[in-house]
Structure formats: structure tokens, C-alpha cells
Design an enzyme around this catalytic site. Structure first.
Site, short mmCIF file in Angstrom:
data_model
loop_
_atom_site.label_atom_id
_atom_site.label_comp_id
_atom_site.label_asym_id
_atom_site.label_seq_id
_atom_site.Cartn_x
_atom_site.Cartn_y
_atom_site.Cartn_z
CG ASP A 27 -53.14 76.46 -41.54
OD1 ASP A 27 -52.99 77.76 -41.24
OD2 ASP A 27 -54.23 76.15 -41.97
CG ASP A 49 -56.46 74.38 -44.97
OD1 ASP A 49 -55.64 75.23 -44.44
OD2 ASP A 49 -57.67 74.84 -45.00
CG ASP A 63 -51.67 76.49 -44.84
OD1 ASP A 63 -51.22 77.46 -44.39
OD2 ASP A 63 -52.61 75.94 -44.86
P1 ADP Z 1 -54.75 81.78 -41.22
O1 ADP Z 1 -53.26 81.57 -41.43
O2 ADP Z 1 -55.43 81.51 -39.99
O3 ADP Z 1 -55.31 81.02 -42.26
P2 ADP Z 1 -54.65 84.34 -42.81
O4 ADP Z 1 -53.35 84.57 -43.12
O5 ADP Z 1 -55.59 83.85 -43.91
O6 ADP Z 1 -55.10 83.38 -41.45
O7 ADP Z 1 -55.50 85.92 -42.35
C1 ADP Z 1 -55.20 86.28 -41.12
C2 ADP Z 1 -56.04 87.22 -40.54
O8 ADP Z 1 -56.45 88.40 -41.32
C3 ADP Z 1 -57.35 86.74 -40.23
O9 ADP Z 1 -57.39 86.28 -38.84
C4 ADP Z 1 -58.36 88.04 -40.51
O10 ADP Z 1 -58.17 88.75 -39.13
C5 ADP Z 1 -57.54 88.83 -41.55
N1 ADP Z 1 -58.16 88.44 -42.68
C6 ADP Z 1 -57.70 88.00 -43.80
N2 ADP Z 1 -58.56 88.11 -45.00
C7 ADP Z 1 -59.74 88.65 -44.34
C8 ADP Z 1 -61.08 88.82 -44.78
N3 ADP Z 1 -61.27 88.78 -46.23
N4 ADP Z 1 -62.02 89.68 -44.29
C9 ADP Z 1 -61.53 89.82 -42.87
N5 ADP Z 1 -60.54 89.41 -41.97
C10 ADP Z 1 -59.39 89.04 -42.96
MG MG Z 2 -55.56 77.31 -43.31
#
Ligand code: ADP
Ligand code: MG
Length: 314
Positions: free
Chosen positions: A38, A259, A263
Site C-alpha cells: 500500500d 496499514d 487494506d
Molecule cells: P490510499 O489507498 O492511498 O490510502 P484512499 O483509498 O484512502 O487512498 O483514498 C483515495 C483518494 O481519495 C485520496 O488520494 C484522495 O484523493 C481521496 N480522498 C479520500 N478521502 C478523502 C478525504 N476525506 N478528503 C479528501 N480526499 C479524500
Molecule cells: Mg494506507
């Protein structure tokens, strides 16, 4: 390997903060062919920091940050936390901090009183948040969130977001009453050991792959920095497990290192799930290994330990 050897390996692991849940997981780790990592919080420090604030309307920065932080205050996402933290600094000094070193400002700040009342809050995992404030619709998130809500992204804003992404940052768009009013740039530095560990995995004949919900451009920039060739980006939370399965198709043994709550389906789907760091309880539960030190070197320690315990003739 004898039960004693397994017991010894488990003890050696524990000394490194590598908790192994059973002999089967220990045995599978020697055969790992792919390690899917991740991005956020696993390859990166998970210490997102706002680095850029661009307001594209007449609205002042303070007011802009107030709307955005109010919308993000109910979100648990690391990006949301970074935004609220930045707004708190801004509010207490009424100017942005020169550097964000994570220090609490000495001047008392009462951000909760400064934040606006929010209704109809809705989190869209993998894209952002939506809510109503004072009768206005506020959206904070990525392009997908905006496009799906029928909000056009002006060229000037799109160009700025592209620039952020090319420098490995994440661009967070903000819409107010269905118009884009600004963008925040957020950086999350790589873990110090990340590049060395990727090199180490390659030397061991293990192929590293990065998976993230973040956009392709940012993902590629981060992957390049860390030395990973194979990247899967814009993967929705439920899709990470599908990525694991796609690598398992030919019978390969696949490990997942992650983490977050996002995931846990992938950690469970993997042949060897490794929860890293403080992690969330749900990720730790879904994993076969817990890497307590939050250090990626322990991915190598875990594979090494298994190979030594079950030393096969290769
Ligand atoms: P990762 O796999 O990197 O942990 P996430 O699936 O949690 O990413 O989120 C993917 C994308 O969705 C983020 O990179 C962001 O662009 C957007 N995003 C998700 N939640 C939020 C939030 N609370 N505020 C702003 N952007 C968000
Ligand atoms: Mg992560």
C-alpha cells in the site's frame, strides 16, 4: 522444520517486533513471489502535510480553510487530518506556518469553536467527503468526486493539480455551491528505509508492486522515487483484494503489506498478510504477520526468517 525450529523462529521474530500468527504463515513466507505494498502509511510515513493552498475565487485563505476544515472535521482520513491540522495552525496564528514540523502552536487555539456546523455529512471512501454548511453544498476530494457530482474543473485548477501530482503530492479539490473554489496540495514523505527495502526485495527475487487509491500521476511519481516498476493506482478500497487475486492466478504466493482499514480485505486475501505499524485493529486482525516497529525492513526480516527456518534447496 521441526516444531522447535518454528518456535525458535517465532521467538526471533518477536525480538524484532515481528509477530507471526502461526507456523503456516511462517512457512508460506519463504515462497513469496510478489509483495504488494500500500502507498499511504506503508511506503510513506503516513504523515501527510499541507504544502500548498490555492484559492481561485475572491475568498480569503482564512475563510477558505474554515470551510474546508469544517467539512473534513468528521473524516478519519489522513488527508482530512492534515487539512484540519493545517487550518488549526492557520487559525491560531492567522497565517500559515512557515514549516509544518508537527509542533503544537504555543498560543491556545479553539478550532472547534471556529469550525462551522455541518449537516448531511457523507464520506465517499476513495474519493472524498460531501456535506452541507449554512445551506451550501461543500465537496472536498479528488477529480472523481467532482466529476461524479457534475462539477467542472477549470483548466487553471487542473493544471495546478497536475503540477502537484508530478511532484508526488496529492491535490485535494474544494467545491462550494457546485463551483471549484480552490485546491490544497498535500505531501506525505517516503519512509527513510523504503528505497533500500525495495532494492533488497528485488535482490531476493521478490517483485514489489505498489497499490493505492491515490491518482495515477502521484502514484507513478512516488513509485519512481522508491524504485517500484509495477503500480496499480486509483484502486477503490474494495479493489485491493482483486489486485491480490490477479497476482495469485498462476499459483504465485502473494504477500500484502498494509496499514489501513482499506487494506484489510487485501490482507485477508493475500497468502501472507503483513499489517505494519500501529495499524488499525481491523488490519492487524486480518493479517498473518504484524510488523510492530512500523519499519519496512521487517518485511525482509520476515521473509529471511522463513527461508532460514525452512531452508529449502533452491
Ligand atoms: P490510499 O489507498 O492511498 O490510502 P484512499 O483509498 O484512502 O487512498 O483514498 C483515495 C483518494 O481519495 C485520496 O488520494 C484522495 O484523493 C481521496 N480522498 C479520500 N478521502 C478523502 C478525504 N476525506 N478528503 C479528501 N480526499 C479524500
Ligand atoms: Mg494506507
Amino acid at each position: 522444520a521441526t516444531p522447535t525450529a518454528v518456535m525458535v523462529a517465532t521467538g526471533v521474530g518477536a525480538n524484532h517486533g515481528v509477530l507471526i500468527k502461526g507456523g503456516d504463515a511462517l512457512e508460506r513466507a519463504q515462497k513469496i513471489k510478489y509483495v504488494i505494498l500500500d502507498k499511504t502509511g506503508t511506503l510513506t510515513q503516513g504523515k501527510a502535510t499541507v504544502t500548498d493552498v490555492k484559492v481561485v475565487t475572491g475568498m480569503g485563505r482564512g475563510e477558505f480553510l474554515r470551510w474546508v476544515a469544517s467539512a473534513e472535521a468528521s473524516s478519519e482520513h489522513p488527508l482530512a487530518k492534515a487539512i484540519v491540522e493545517y487550518a488549526r495552525h492557520f487559525h491560531s496564528f492567522d497565517e500559515p506556518p512557515a514549516t509544518n514540523d508537527g509542533q503544537t502552536p504555543s498560543k491556545g487555539s479553539t478550532i472547534s469553536g471556529w469550525l462551522l456546523d455541518v449537516s448531511d455529512f457523507l464520506a465517499h471512501p476513495g474519493s472524498g467527503v460531501k456535506c452541507l454548511i449554512d445551506g451550501k453544498r461543500i465537496l472536498v476530494g479528488n477529480r472523481k468526486l467532482m466529476t461524479e457530482s457534475g462539477i467542472a474543473i477549470p483548466d487553471q485548477v487542473e493544471n495546478f493539480v497536475v503540477k502537484l501530482e508530478e511532484s508526488a503530492k496529492t491535490g485535494v479539490l474544494v467545491a462550494f455551491d457546485d463551483n471549484i473554489i480552490g485546491v490544497l496540495g498535500i505531501a506525505d514523505p517516503l519512509k527513510r528505509e523504503a528505497a533500500v527495502v525495495i532494492e533488497g526485495l528485488l535482490k531476493m527475487g521478490v517483485k514489489p508492486v505498489m497499490v493505492t487509491g491515490d491518482n495515477w500521476r502521484t502514484a507513478r511519481a512516488v513509485a519512481k522515487e522508491v524504485g517500484i516498476q509495477d503500480v496499480r493506482a486509483e484502486v477503490m478500497p474494495a479493489g485491493k483484494a482483486d489486485v491480490i487475486q490477479s497476482f495469485q492466478k498462476d499459483g504465485s504466493i502473494v504477500a500484502m503489506v498494509g496499514d489501513g482499514i482499506n487494506d484489510s480485505p487485501a490482507l485477508a486475501a493475500a497468502d501472507v498478510g503483513m499489517a505494519i505499524g500501529a495499524g488499525t485493529d481491523i488490519a492487524i486482525e486480518a493479517a498473518d504477520y504484524v510488523l510492530m516497529r512500523n519499519n519496512l525492513e521487517d518485511v525482509i526480516t520476515a521473509i529471511d526468517l522463513s527461508r532460514k527456518t525452512f531452508s529449502r534447496i533452491r
